[in-house]
Scaffold this motif. Structure first.
Motif, short mmCIF file in Angstrom:
data_model
loop_
_atom_site.label_atom_id
_atom_site.label_comp_id
_atom_site.label_asym_id
_atom_site.label_seq_id
_atom_site.Cartn_x
_atom_site.Cartn_y
_atom_site.Cartn_z
N ASN A 70 0.81 -1.22 0.00
CA ASN A 70 0.00 0.00 0.00
C ASN A 70 0.84 1.27 0.00
N LEU A 71 2.11 1.16 -0.35
CA LEU A 71 3.01 2.30 -0.33
C LEU A 71 3.48 2.62 -1.75
N LEU A 72 3.26 3.87 -2.16
CA LEU A 72 3.68 4.33 -3.48
C LEU A 72 4.88 5.26 -3.32
N LYS A 73 5.95 4.96 -4.03
CA LYS A 73 7.14 5.81 -4.04
C LYS A 73 7.11 6.60 -5.35
N VAL A 74 7.09 7.92 -5.25
CA VAL A 74 7.07 8.81 -6.40
C VAL A 74 8.38 9.57 -6.38
N SER A 75 9.08 9.63 -7.53
CA SER A 75 10.35 10.35 -7.52
C SER A 75 10.59 11.08 -8.85
N PHE A 76 11.34 12.18 -8.73
CA PHE A 76 11.73 12.97 -9.90
C PHE A 76 12.94 13.80 -9.52
N GLU A 77 13.63 14.34 -10.52
CA GLU A 77 14.82 15.13 -10.28
C GLU A 77 14.44 16.52 -9.78
N GLY A 78 15.14 16.97 -8.74
CA GLY A 78 14.88 18.29 -8.17
C GLY A 78 15.21 19.41 -9.14
N GLN A 79 14.53 20.52 -8.95
CA GLN A 79 14.67 21.68 -9.83
C GLN A 79 14.97 22.94 -9.01
N LYS A 80 15.38 24.02 -9.68
CA LYS A 80 15.63 25.29 -8.99
C LYS A 80 14.34 25.89 -8.45
N LYS A 81 13.26 25.79 -9.23
CA LYS A 81 11.97 26.33 -8.84
C LYS A 81 11.13 25.23 -8.21
N PRO A 82 10.14 25.57 -7.39
CA PRO A 82 9.24 24.55 -6.85
C PRO A 82 8.58 23.75 -7.97
N VAL A 83 8.37 22.47 -7.73
CA VAL A 83 7.82 21.55 -8.74
C VAL A 83 6.36 21.25 -8.44
N ASP A 84 5.52 21.47 -9.44
CA ASP A 84 4.10 21.15 -9.39
C ASP A 84 3.96 19.70 -9.85
N TRP A 85 3.40 18.83 -8.99
CA TRP A 85 3.26 17.42 -9.33
C TRP A 85 1.84 16.94 -9.03
N ARG A 86 1.47 15.79 -9.62
CA ARG A 86 0.16 15.21 -9.34
C ARG A 86 0.20 13.70 -9.56
N VAL A 87 -0.60 13.02 -8.77
CA VAL A 87 -0.76 11.56 -8.88
C VAL A 87 -2.25 11.29 -8.95
N LYS A 88 -2.65 10.63 -10.02
CA LYS A 88 -4.07 10.33 -10.23
C LYS A 88 -4.30 8.86 -9.93
N PHE A 89 -5.41 8.56 -9.27
CA PHE A 89 -5.74 7.19 -8.89
C PHE A 89 -7.04 6.75 -9.57
N LYS A 90 -7.27 5.45 -9.56
CA LYS A 90 -8.55 4.89 -10.01
C LYS A 90 -8.82 3.67 -9.18
N GLN A 91 -10.08 3.26 -9.16
CA GLN A 91 -10.44 2.06 -8.41
C GLN A 91 -9.96 0.84 -9.18
N ALA A 92 -9.39 -0.12 -8.44
CA ALA A 92 -8.91 -1.36 -9.05
C ALA A 92 -10.11 -2.20 -9.49
N GLU A 93 -9.91 -2.93 -10.54
CA GLU A 93 -11.00 -3.78 -11.05
C GLU A 93 -10.93 -5.17 -10.45
#
Length: 93
Positions: A70-93
């Motif tokens: 139940n743990l999601l690891k999200v990663s990306f390279e850091g930037q000089k400016k703040p980073v706008d990010w999003r994670v979208k979910f859906k119900q499992a079938e």
């Protein structure tokens, strides 16, 4: 749940919101340029990730995700400016 930036008295997540209508977690994070930034997110039973992306250099790019139970690891390279990010979910079938 957590990030990999543990600086006493400082917070790397500047904005955080949950949109229940489209099951999207959005945030803005202050990162360290060129350093990997990691966010760990708890995923409730019955949900899966459908997409994850960040706005890097004015371009929306897919970001790395890795799920363990139940743990999601999200990663990306850091930037000089703040980073706008999003994670979208859906119900499992």
């Amino acid at each position: 749940l957590a990030t990999n930036r543990h600086i006493t008295g400082a917070y790397s997540i500047e904005e955080l919101s949950w949109d229940p209508s489209d099951l999207t977690l959005k945030g803005v994070s202050k990162t360290v340029p060129t350093e990997q930034y990691i966010i760990w997110i708890f995923i409730p039973e019955g949900f899966i990730t459908s997409e994850a992306n960040a706005n890097i250099d004015s371009e929306r790019i897919d970001i790395l995700t890795e799920r363990t139970d139940n743990l999601l690891k999200v990663s990306f390279e850091g930037q000089k400016k703040p980073v706008d990010w999003r994670v979208k979910f859906k119900q499992a079938e």
